[in-house]
Design an enzyme around this catalytic site. Structure first.
Site, mmCIF file in Angstrom:
data_model
loop_
_atom_site.group_PDB
_atom_site.id
_atom_site.type_symbol
_atom_site.label_atom_id
_atom_site.label_comp_id
_atom_site.label_asym_id
_atom_site.label_seq_id
_atom_site.Cartn_x
_atom_site.Cartn_y
_atom_site.Cartn_z
ATOM 1 C CD GLN A 228 -6.896 -4.589 4.000
ATOM 2 O OE1 GLN A 228 -7.780 -5.388 4.167
ATOM 3 N NE2 GLN A 228 -7.062 -3.141 3.720
ATOM 4 C CG HIS B 172 -1.894 0.837 1.582
ATOM 5 N ND1 HIS B 172 -1.718 2.015 1.876
ATOM 6 C CD2 HIS B 172 -3.204 0.966 1.115
ATOM 7 C CE1 HIS B 172 -2.879 2.944 1.907
ATOM 8 N NE2 HIS B 172 -3.561 1.941 1.313
ATOM 9 C CG ASP C 97 0.607 -2.703 6.161
ATOM 10 O OD1 ASP C 97 -0.473 -2.906 7.247
ATOM 11 O OD2 ASP C 97 0.429 -1.945 5.179
ATOM 12 C CE LYS D 108 -7.038 -0.230 6.304
ATOM 13 N NZ LYS D 108 -8.010 0.063 5.278
ATOM 14 C CB CYS E 205 -3.578 3.367 -1.546
ATOM 15 S SG CYS E 205 -4.740 4.483 -1.339
#
Ligand code: PMP
Length: 403
Positions: free
Chosen positions: A201, A121, A198, A224, A362
């Site tokens: 997600q 991202h 990261d 999220k 993104c």
């Protein structure tokens, strides 16, 4: 998992869009909020609100207790060793910027190298580029195959004695690929290099254990994972965080200030300048309680079933092209149908009450690698159903016939 009972906890799911029941498939961008999260936020504003940490009065102490209890909830959720390792931020993006700045200041010199992957991202690319222009460091990129899997043999060859950090997404927000992050961390550690995960997600969809992964740093956003906007987490191993300088200066992050010399506060407060979003952290803790009560393994298995069903049904659509065919994948599906522009598909699906995301997500370097401008992306959450996937497939077929 009783999905109908779960759906009842999310009032927005009852909405009609253009006279049709909402089908919300934009969970990769943000998730909807259960009543328990919103109620906790409202309750705190109405009955507890006071600024944290500084007050001697009752409300301030109660607000501080709630805020620090939320830190403990996050610690438990990701199995960190200590609450000193849990830094509250505004979200994934701020967490990565904080780390790139502080780590860059303390640890990097001109010529040093940071490794990221081709499927990152922008928020895991641009902060490193800002650092590159400030410090003259180099960014190296792990390539992938056409299925959307990172090439681990090539990853290993990127390491040199100049490599100072690896920063990679656990799950791709476009391809759905679940990267073999534990294996990748082991490789980095074998080269003496720390690893930032990261988890934006992954954290909403699977159990994430920072000690089991042996992650040095891990970041995610509350919004999220069914929590509020404006709050996120930077996890860092204590011995790393101790070595890094503050990101911002202000109240809360100091022990003593004079015009001659300022002594910074201890962890985790050293990285939390100013009034924190202490109401937001309550919301985050409630969201983590919510998913914990269902069980991350249960959520994971349910979403896996949904994704498999969706992939099978979507593949039956003539002209369907799915981007991301990794064996090990999460509940994000990117696709194009024939030569229908992703924006047209998204707009027409919206008219049928189906919310999907369109565009480059993104991740423009990834789009370049795929040779496309954008995709349609359907991303599932714990409240989605097989019937909603049927509605998506019927919707796509309807749009297809219009072209
Ligand atoms: N990384 C990944 C993999 C993401 O999917 C996102 C959000 N789309 C981000 C980082 C940025 O998250 P936020 O906008 O909440 O800071």
């Amino acid at each position: 998992m009783d999905v109908e009972r779960i759906r009842a906890d999310f009032p927005i799911l009852c909405r009609q869009i253009y006279g049709r029941p909402l089908v919300y498939f934009d969970n990769g961008a943000t998730t909807q909020k259960p009543r328990s999260v919103v109620d906790a936020i409202v309750d705190e504003y109405y009955s507890v609100n006071a600024n944290v940490h500084r007050g001697v009065h009752f409300l301030s102490q109660q607000a501080t207790e709630l805020h620090e209890a939320s830190r403990e909830t996050v610690r438990r959720f990701i199995n960190a060793k200590s609450t000193n390792e849990i830094i509250f931020t505004r979200g994934t993006t701020e967490s990565i910027n904080l780390l790139a700045f502080s780590f860059g200041e303390a640890m990097l010199q001109s010529g040093d190298e940071v490794i990221v992957s081709v499927m990152e991202h922008h928020s895991n690319i641009v902060p490193w580029q800002l650092l590159a222009s400030r410090k003259g460091i180099k960014i190296k990129v792990i390539p992938m195959n056409d299925k959307g899997e990172l090439l681990l043999d090539q990853y290993e060859t990127l390491f040199t004695e100049k490599t100072k950090m690896v920063s990679v997404a656990h799950v791709s927000n476009v391809l759905g690929t679940i990267n073999p992050i534990k294996e990748m961390i082991d490789v980095a550690h074998a080269h003496g290099v720390p690893f930032l995960v990261d988890a934006a997600q992954s954290i909403p969809h699977m159990a994430v254990d920072v000690q089991n992964l042996d992650a040095d740093f891990l970041v995610f956003s509350a919004h999220k994972i069914y929590g509020p906007t404006g709050v996120g987490v930077l996890y860092g191993k204590e011995n790393w965080l101790e070595k890094l300088p503050p990101y911002q200066g202000g109240g809360e992050m100091i022990q003593h200030v004079s015009f001659e010399k300022t002594i910074f506060n201890e962890l985790p407060f050293k990285f939390e300048a100013g009034t924190p979003d202490y109401i937001g952290t309550t919301g985050l803790a409630k969201a983590l309680d919510y998913v914990s009560l269902i069980g991350m393994e249960v959520i994971s298995a349910y979403e896996d079933k949904l994704t498999k069903y969706a992939l099978e049904r979507l593949r039956s659509i003539p002209g369907m092209q799915i981007f991301g065919e990794s064996e090990n994948r999460g509940s994000v599906i990117s696709f194009l149908v024939g030569d229908i522009h992703h924006f047209d598909m998204g707009t027409l699906l919206d008219r049928l009450g189906i919310a999907v995301r369109t565009g480059h997500h993104c991740a423009q370097p990834l789009m370049q690698r795929l040779g496309i401008e954008g995709t349609v992306r359907a991303s599932f959450g714990l409240y989605n159903t097989v019937e909603e996937i049927d509605a998506l497939v019927a919707g796509i077929n309807r749009v297809r016939l219009m072209f």
